[in-house]
Structures are given as C-alpha cells and as structure tokens.
Write a protein that holds these residues in place. Structure first.
Motif, mmCIF file in Angstrom:
data_model
loop_
_atom_site.group_PDB
_atom_site.id
_atom_site.type_symbol
_atom_site.label_atom_id
_atom_site.label_comp_id
_atom_site.label_asym_id
_atom_site.label_seq_id
_atom_site.Cartn_x
_atom_site.Cartn_y
_atom_site.Cartn_z
ATOM 1 N N GLY A 67 -27.952 12.324 52.874
ATOM 2 C CA GLY A 67 -27.191 12.991 53.909
ATOM 3 C C GLY A 67 -27.927 13.183 55.206
ATOM 4 N N ALA A 68 -29.258 13.076 55.195
ATOM 5 C CA ALA A 68 -30.054 13.305 56.410
ATOM 6 C C ALA A 68 -30.415 12.026 57.147
ATOM 7 C CB ALA A 68 -31.328 14.075 56.051
ATOM 8 N N GLY A 69 -30.172 10.880 56.564
ATOM 9 C CA GLY A 69 -30.551 9.634 57.219
ATOM 10 C C GLY A 69 -30.891 8.563 56.210
ATOM 11 N N LEU A 86 -34.868 6.532 59.628
ATOM 12 C CA LEU A 86 -33.694 6.476 60.483
ATOM 13 C C LEU A 86 -32.947 7.798 60.385
ATOM 14 C CD1 LEU A 86 -32.385 2.978 59.322
ATOM 15 C CD2 LEU A 86 -33.851 3.433 61.288
ATOM 16 N N ASP A 87 -32.345 8.243 61.508
ATOM 17 C CA ASP A 87 -31.555 9.461 61.448
ATOM 18 C C ASP A 87 -30.155 9.150 60.926
ATOM 19 O OD1 ASP A 87 -30.014 8.432 63.528
ATOM 20 O OD2 ASP A 87 -30.932 9.692 65.066
ATOM 21 N N ARG A 121 -39.063 15.757 52.145
ATOM 22 C CA ARG A 121 -38.374 14.505 51.822
ATOM 23 C C ARG A 121 -39.394 13.383 51.652
ATOM 24 N NH1 ARG A 121 -35.132 12.495 55.969
ATOM 25 N NH2 ARG A 121 -33.839 11.298 54.517
ATOM 26 N N HIS A 122 -39.167 12.574 50.640
ATOM 27 C CA HIS A 122 -40.015 11.426 50.364
ATOM 28 C C HIS A 122 -39.170 10.167 50.257
ATOM 29 C CE1 HIS A 122 -42.813 14.603 49.137
ATOM 30 N NE2 HIS A 122 -43.785 13.707 49.164
ATOM 31 N N ALA A 123 -39.760 9.061 50.656
ATOM 32 C CA ALA A 123 -39.225 7.746 50.345
ATOM 33 C C ALA A 123 -40.111 7.164 49.248
ATOM 34 C CB ALA A 123 -39.224 6.847 51.578
ATOM 35 N N ARG A 381 -22.936 5.086 50.977
ATOM 36 C CA ARG A 381 -22.367 5.740 52.141
ATOM 37 C C ARG A 381 -22.429 7.252 51.939
ATOM 38 N NH1 ARG A 381 -17.046 7.310 53.803
ATOM 39 N NH2 ARG A 381 -16.329 6.862 51.708
ATOM 40 N N TYR A 382 -22.840 7.967 52.967
ATOM 41 C CA TYR A 382 -22.876 9.421 52.932
ATOM 42 C C TYR A 382 -22.038 9.943 54.092
ATOM 43 C CZ TYR A 382 -26.479 9.321 49.415
ATOM 44 O OH TYR A 382 -27.160 9.111 48.245
ATOM 45 N N GLY A 383 -20.986 10.707 53.770
ATOM 46 C CA GLY A 383 -20.098 11.164 54.821
ATOM 47 C C GLY A 383 -19.362 9.975 55.411
ATOM 48 N N GLN A 384 -19.451 9.809 56.718
ATOM 49 C CA GLN A 384 -18.759 8.726 57.394
ATOM 50 C C GLN A 384 -19.676 7.553 57.729
ATOM 51 O OE1 GLN A 384 -15.395 8.769 57.829
ATOM 52 N NE2 GLN A 384 -15.567 10.616 56.587
ATOM 53 N N THR A 385 -20.943 7.616 57.297
ATOM 54 C CA THR A 385 -21.904 6.596 57.715
ATOM 55 C C THR A 385 -22.597 5.960 56.524
ATOM 56 O OG1 THR A 385 -22.320 7.826 59.754
ATOM 57 C CG2 THR A 385 -23.913 6.134 59.176
#
Length: 397
Positions: A67-69, A86-87, A121-123, A381-385
């Motif tokens: 949800g954050a990017g 990425l945002d 947050r981690h990747a 997809r999260y939300g609209q993006t």
C-alpha cells in the motif's frame, strides 16, 4: 412519468449506476453511456519511468508492491543487482541501492517481497549468484542493510519465489527437478529453518518460470507448478495448498488441469481473492503457453477446500492471446498483464480485465513504445495502482 428518465441518453434503464456522466468502474459495463467500457480505469501509464541500465541477457528483474509503494529489482550491465524504491504513484524515491553481485550476462532470476520488521519496511530479495543462492533484507528507509545470507550452496539452484506470510519471508527454489522451501529471518533474511522438499516434478524441460507461490491467509501459501507425465507426455498445471505452521504440510489434493496437447508451457501466476470465507476462499491461476507469435493464457479458478482435485480447479473463459507476466484480483474480477506480439516481431504489454463470470477477457490498455525483446514482471494491485516492471531495447515505433 413512469417508464421515462429525467435525462435523455441513458444507455440502460435497468442499471441505476449507468447514466451519462457516471464514473467508470472496471467491470466491462459502460457506466457513462459513451459507447466505451472501462476507459481510464485500467490503463498503463503512457510514459514509463526510466529506472536505469538493464542487463537484457537473462531473467534479471522483479518488482513487488504494497500500500505504500513498490520496490523494483534488476541487474545492471556488469553483474550488479540493485533495487529502487518507488512511491505509491510509481515515482522513484532516492536512487538505486546495490544489493550484491549477480552473474554477468546470465540468469540472476531475482525475486522480491515487501514486509516489516521492527517497524521498518524491508524489501526481501532472493537471487542466484555464481556460488549459489543468496537472500538479503534491504531497508527501505535508506539505513544500512544487513549483509546477504547464503540460502543454498548449489550453483545449479534457481529461485522460484519469495513470499511473506505472517510477517516472515519464505524462500522457494528449484534444484534439478525438486522444489524446496525455507523460512528466513524478517530482520536479516538469514535461514531460520532447514530446507523442506515441497514438490518433485517429473518434467525436465520446464524452467523455473513454470512455478509460482503466493500467500494464502496467515499460515499457508499456494504453490503452482507446471509439470508433465513422462509416460503419456501429457502436460498439466497443478496448484497445491502448503501449510507452514505449526508444521509444514503439503495438501494431498491439489488442483490439476490438463494443458492442450503439443504446447510449450511457459509460465504460471497465482492471485488470491481479496475477501471471502477462508474455508471457501479461492484463487486464480493464469497459465501461459506457446512460442512467438502463438502465445496464449488461460485463467483457472482454484478452490483449495474442494472435495476433489477435479472439482478444485476449472477454466474461466477461453484462452486469450498473450503470455501472462503477472495478475491480481479485485472485487470486480481479475486484472492481468500480458506480453503480446506486435507487427515486425515487436512486443508490447497489455492490461486485461476478466470478470469472474465465465466469459472471455477484454483488452483495456497497452504500453508504448514497442520493443524487439522485452522481459517483464508484474506486481499485485493495491488500491487503484499496480506496478509493471519491464526491460528491453527501446526502438522507434
């Protein structure tokens, strides 16, 4: 009076949500009565964001989103694996961060998943190196990240997937014809369990792109794999439920679907329904096959709690053109991204929407420019993006 509408031009008096000026939703219905469906609600951005140089030799990119990017991972020329934060709009935040060394002009096959540890947050990244498989927990706040951890020493092992379940990352990989799973530390991605065998395939000519995993609830994953009966040469798509806690347990009855004869299986992607009763919750499997220019994708619905393997999985609609590279589910249906053939041996990405009803999907968007060679990966997809990461050599259109 009864039987009339206040505004002329209403295209369907039976649908209260359809009228001139209404907002479009992604459901193959013309809400605003302009003769087009879903315009503007499921479309790829017209201008991709350039992230950096890409080693186009091999399978060398991946992307994950929350949800954050998102976090994009790819290999630069010279064998350097990097990540870019990425945002939520897809704009880069900061610059690329080096993860580690990767094979030069070869297959790093990176896999990435996002999660939190200690409020940060981690990747989490899993990739192939010249001395085996490694994983690393990359902090997304720019702070120094722990060193990479060795996951497997076999140089022939290839990553399958990386999934976060219950806050913990799990690495999946293929060694020969065997598929393994291992729990990692959410702090530094170091192994915290022994490797566990979850599937042994019979086919020897289906690559690591023929397997995919996705979180399914708080204690299990779904594992999809392409395989072949060595006696009959019939090829299948399988989906299994794998419980992770309190003990590892692979479901005895997976879903199985027979693929068309004389096709080359290429990929499988899983996507889980966003809501629903856990005892009846379902997922979709998107199976791609074929060679250029004849490449197709078939969607299947999988119900882990079904009473038998034959009832657990069934096709949704008919095969459509294009090789799927990622998919997600919404309340209205399935959105998925496909790689499609264009004139003059070029390729392009197209977004498709497929309702949960058994009808064929509809193409609703595409990228540009076309490319002669394109490797791609897609995130949920999260939300609209949603996010689509692709690499190749750009040519004039």
């Amino acid at each position: 009076p009864e039987g009339y509408v206040a505004t002329a031009g209403d295209c369907d008096d039976r649908l209260p949500a359809s009228f001139p000026g209404a907002g479009e939703t992604c459901d193959l219905v013309d809400q605003d009565c302009d003769g087009a469906v879903d315009e503007g609600v499921l479309a790829l951005s017209p201008t991709p964001t350039m992230l950096g140089e890409y080693d186009e030799v091999g399978r060398n990119l991946a992307v994950a989103a929350d949800g954050a990017g998102a976090a994009a991972v790819w290999v630069r020329p010279g064998g350097v694996l990097v990540t870019q934060r990425l945002d939520a709009t897809g704009a880069p935040e900061g610059g690329p961060i080096v993860i580690g060394a990767a094979p030069v002009s070869g297959d790093a096959i990176p896999r990435v998943a996002l999660g939190e540890s200690g409020g940060e947050r981690h990747a989490y990244v899993l990739w192939r190196t010249d001395d085996g498989l490694r994983a690393r927990a990359m902090r997304l706040d720019g702070a120094p990240s722990p060193a990479a951890a060795r996951i497997d020493v076999d140089t022939l092992s290839r990553p399958t997937d990386l999934v976060v379940v219950g806050g913990a990352p799990y690495a999946l990989w293929q060694r020969g014809q065997r598929h393994y799973l291992r729990a990692l530390s959410p702090t530094d991605a170091a192994p915290v369990s022994q490797e566990a065998l979850i599937y042994e395939s019979r086919a020897t000519d289906i690559t690591e792109s023929g397997a995919h995993a996705v979180a399914f609830g708080s204690d299990r994953i779904l594992f999809g794999v392409l395989d072949q009966d060595v006696v009959t040469t019939t090829r299948y798509a399988y989906v299994y439920s794998v419980r992770l806690e309190p003990i590892l347990e692979v479901g005895a009855r997976g879903g199985r679907f027979t693929l068309p004869g004389d096709v080359a299986p290429r990929s499988i992607h899983l996507a889980v329904d966003p809501d629903g009763d856990p005892t009846r919750r379902s997922a979709h499997a998107f199976v791609g096959w074929g060679e250029r220019p004849d490449r197709f994708t078939q969607a299947f619905r999988f119900v882990p709690a079904a009473p038998s393997a034959t009832s657990a999985i069934r096709p949704v609609g008919a095969p459509v053109e294009g090789l799927v590279i990622g998919a997600s589910l919404s309340e209205a249906g399935a959105e998925w991204c496909a790689l499609e053939e264009e004139p003059a041996d070029r390729e392009t990405l197209r977004l498709r929407h497929q309702p949960f009803a058994d009808v064929a999907s509809s193409s609703v968007g595409s990228t540009g420019p076309s490319m002669p060679t394109l490797w791609g990966a897609s995130a949920p997809r999260y939300g609209q993006t949603g996010f689509v990461l692709f690499g190749g050599r750009v040519t004039p259109t």
